[in-house]
Scaffold this motif. Sequence first.
Motif, PDB file in Angstrom:
ATOM      1  N   PHE A   8      11.053 -18.655 -19.407  1.00 28.85           N
ATOM      2  CA  PHE A   8       9.992 -17.987 -18.359  1.00 28.85           C
ATOM      3  C   PHE A   8       8.661 -19.381 -17.515  1.00 28.85           C
ATOM      4  N   LYS A   9       9.130 -19.158 -16.262  1.00 26.15           N
ATOM      5  CA  LYS A   9       7.946 -19.860 -15.528  1.00 26.15           C
ATOM      6  C   LYS A   9       7.014 -19.414 -14.977  1.00 26.15           C
ATOM      7  N   ILE A  10       6.063 -20.635 -14.978  1.00 28.74           N
ATOM      8  CA  ILE A  10       4.424 -19.956 -14.374  1.00 28.74           C
ATOM      9  C   ILE A  10       4.808 -20.024 -13.378  1.00 28.74           C
ATOM     10  N   SER A  11       3.926 -18.853 -12.443  1.00 31.07           N
ATOM     11  CA  SER A  11       3.622 -19.212 -11.153  1.00 31.07           C
ATOM     12  C   SER A  11       2.392 -19.838 -10.228  1.00 31.07           C
ATOM     13  N   GLY A  12       2.046 -20.595 -11.569  1.00 34.67           N
ATOM     14  CA  GLY A  12       0.463 -21.392 -10.518  1.00 34.67           C
ATOM     15  C   GLY A  12       0.989 -22.640 -10.312  1.00 34.67           C
ATOM     16  N   ASP A  13      -0.135 -23.398  -9.596  1.00 37.00           N
ATOM     17  CA  ASP A  13       0.072 -25.185  -9.656  1.00 37.00           C
ATOM     18  C   ASP A  13      -0.897 -24.827 -10.805  1.00 37.00           C
ATOM     19  N   ASN A  14      -0.533 -26.921 -11.591  1.00 37.75           N
ATOM     20  CA  ASN A  14      -1.266 -27.505 -12.488  1.00 37.75           C
ATOM     21  C   ASN A  14      -1.644 -26.462 -12.901  1.00 37.75           C
ATOM     22  N   VAL A  15      -0.854 -25.182 -13.782  1.00 42.06           N
ATOM     23  CA  VAL A  15      -0.925 -24.913 -14.924  1.00 42.06           C
ATOM     24  C   VAL A  15       0.128 -24.905 -15.515  1.00 42.06           C
ATOM     25  N   ARG A  16      -0.160 -25.564 -16.082  1.00 37.26           N
ATOM     26  CA  ARG A  16       0.841 -26.105 -17.646  1.00 37.26           C
ATOM     27  C   ARG A  16       1.389 -24.911 -18.976  1.00 37.26           C
ATOM     28  N   GLU A  17       0.753 -23.783 -19.024  1.00 32.46           N
ATOM     29  CA  GLU A  17       0.499 -23.278 -20.147  1.00 32.46           C
ATOM     30  C   GLU A  17      -0.722 -21.717 -19.671  1.00 32.46           C
ATOM     31  N   LEU A  18       0.088 -20.287 -20.045  1.00 34.74           N
ATOM     32  CA  LEU A  18      -0.778 -19.039 -20.391  1.00 34.74           C
ATOM     33  C   LEU A  18      -1.181 -18.996 -21.759  1.00 34.74           C
ATOM     34  N   ILE A 238       1.676  -9.044 -21.580  1.00 30.68           N
ATOM     35  CA  ILE A 238       0.778  -9.761 -21.585  1.00 30.68           C
ATOM     36  C   ILE A 238       1.119 -10.956 -20.844  1.00 30.68           C
ATOM     37  N   VAL A 239       2.079 -11.714 -20.786  1.00 34.92           N
ATOM     38  CA  VAL A 239       2.941 -12.937 -20.520  1.00 34.92           C
ATOM     39  C   VAL A 239       2.675 -12.424 -18.873  1.00 34.92           C
ATOM     40  N   HIS A 240       3.161 -11.320 -17.892  1.00 36.13           N
ATOM     41  CA  HIS A 240       3.061 -11.323 -16.845  1.00 36.13           C
ATOM     42  C   HIS A 240       1.640 -10.809 -16.611  1.00 36.13           C
ATOM     43  N   SER A 241       0.693 -10.086 -17.051  1.00 36.89           N
ATOM     44  CA  SER A 241      -0.101 -10.169 -16.764  1.00 36.89           C
ATOM     45  C   SER A 241      -1.064 -11.449 -16.433  1.00 36.89           C
ATOM     46  N   ALA A 242      -0.774 -12.026 -17.453  1.00 34.31           N
ATOM     47  CA  ALA A 242      -1.579 -13.868 -17.459  1.00 34.31           C
ATOM     48  C   ALA A 242      -0.619 -14.221 -16.624  1.00 34.31           C
ATOM     49  N   ASN A 243       0.338 -14.662 -16.238  1.00 31.86           N
ATOM     50  CA  ASN A 243       0.961 -15.159 -14.804  1.00 31.86           C
ATOM     51  C   ASN A 243       0.137 -14.566 -14.108  1.00 31.86           C
ATOM     52  N   ASP A 244       0.223 -13.346 -13.965  1.00 30.61           N
ATOM     53  CA  ASP A 244      -0.073 -12.520 -12.090  1.00 30.61           C
ATOM     54  C   ASP A 244      -1.976 -13.001 -11.830  1.00 30.61           C
ATOM     55  N   PHE A 245      -2.607 -13.395 -12.922  1.00 29.79           N
ATOM     56  CA  PHE A 245      -3.884 -13.849 -12.967  1.00 29.79           C
ATOM     57  C   PHE A 245      -4.200 -15.081 -12.504  1.00 29.79           C
ATOM     58  N   VAL A 246      -3.073 -15.832 -13.247  1.00 28.94           N
ATOM     59  CA  VAL A 246      -2.995 -17.374 -12.273  1.00 28.94           C
ATOM     60  C   VAL A 246      -2.162 -17.819 -11.164  1.00 28.94           C
ATOM     61  N   LYS A 247      -1.693 -16.496 -10.525  1.00 29.09           N
ATOM     62  CA  LYS A 247      -0.943 -17.013  -9.584  1.00 29.09           C
ATOM     63  C   LYS A 247      -2.002 -16.512  -8.154  1.00 29.09           C
ATOM     64  N   LYS A 248      -2.411 -15.313  -8.363  1.00 29.51           N
ATOM     65  CA  LYS A 248      -3.833 -14.600  -7.660  1.00 29.51           C
ATOM     66  C   LYS A 248      -4.905 -16.049  -7.873  1.00 29.51           C
ATOM     67  N   TYR A 249      -5.196 -16.698  -8.336  1.00 32.07           N
ATOM     68  CA  TYR A 249      -6.214 -17.788  -8.716  1.00 32.07           C
ATOM     69  C   TYR A 249      -5.444 -19.222  -8.145  1.00 32.07           C
ATOM     70  N   SER A 250      -4.304 -19.406  -8.049  1.00 30.42           N
ATOM     71  CA  SER A 250      -3.828 -20.689  -7.307  1.00 30.42           C
ATOM     72  C   SER A 250      -3.677 -20.202  -6.894  1.00 30.42           C
TER      73      SER A 250
END
Length: 256
Positions: A8-18, A238-250
């Motif tokens: 899995f790859k995180i969809s947010g800049d400068n976010v190292r971990e969910l 929950i991984v997808h939910s967290a990633n959506d949150f990171v992507k939105k706010y990033s």
Amino acid sequence: MISTLKSFKISGDNVRELRFLLHGPVGAGKSSIINTIKSIFEEHQYINCLTASDLTGESFTTKYEKYNVGNVPFTFYDVMGLEKGQSKGVHTNDVINALKGHISKDYTFKPLDPIDEANVFYIPNPTLNDQIHCLVSVIPADKISMMDDKILQKMKEIRAAASTLGIPQVVFMTRVDKVCEMTEKDITKLYQSRKIKEKCSNRLGVTMNCIFPVKNYSEETKANEKLNCLMLEALTQIVHSANDFVKKYSNQLKKE
């Protein structure tokens, strides 16, 4: 599922971990969930995360604990259990500050003295990477009807704060095998059990699609594929939910 999560790859800049924060009453199974997830990814029974005893009714977790999982970019934070009254258990303000990213790991919880800006463990200007990306409420299926209203009210206050922050939130319902004979004999019949569905009551104030029944490793000494699949299904959501949150706010930070 496990191979997908491992790559899995995180969809947010400068976010190292969910980052996932687990909270709930003492003995709900927060620490056991972390044990189970680590056991799945690290391929051996992980028992280093102490769990609360049903006999003492006291939480072993007194610090803000951080747990990494294998080589995947997921981190779980465990907090002291919620208890009725103000003199025991984690203070709701501490959990809310943790959601915002104001608390660093190893902070010691004090029920009557929540963290403030003068505390050495207080992070004054948290980044998106410091914040919690998904709140996981942990509730034992066999004790929902007996849960104290004051504990439920504390959980609602924490969930309301998460909603204000835009943080996704779900419920992990533990001890599902203790609710009815059908699921005790065969965990795969979980979603067929009427008794399990009845536990998703209005007391939780959570929609059905946000409630994930799970079973933790407890007496098992070997890997159980049925148990693993149940936990991995919940984890994937929950991984997808967290990633959506990171992507939105990033993306919002990029526009500022």
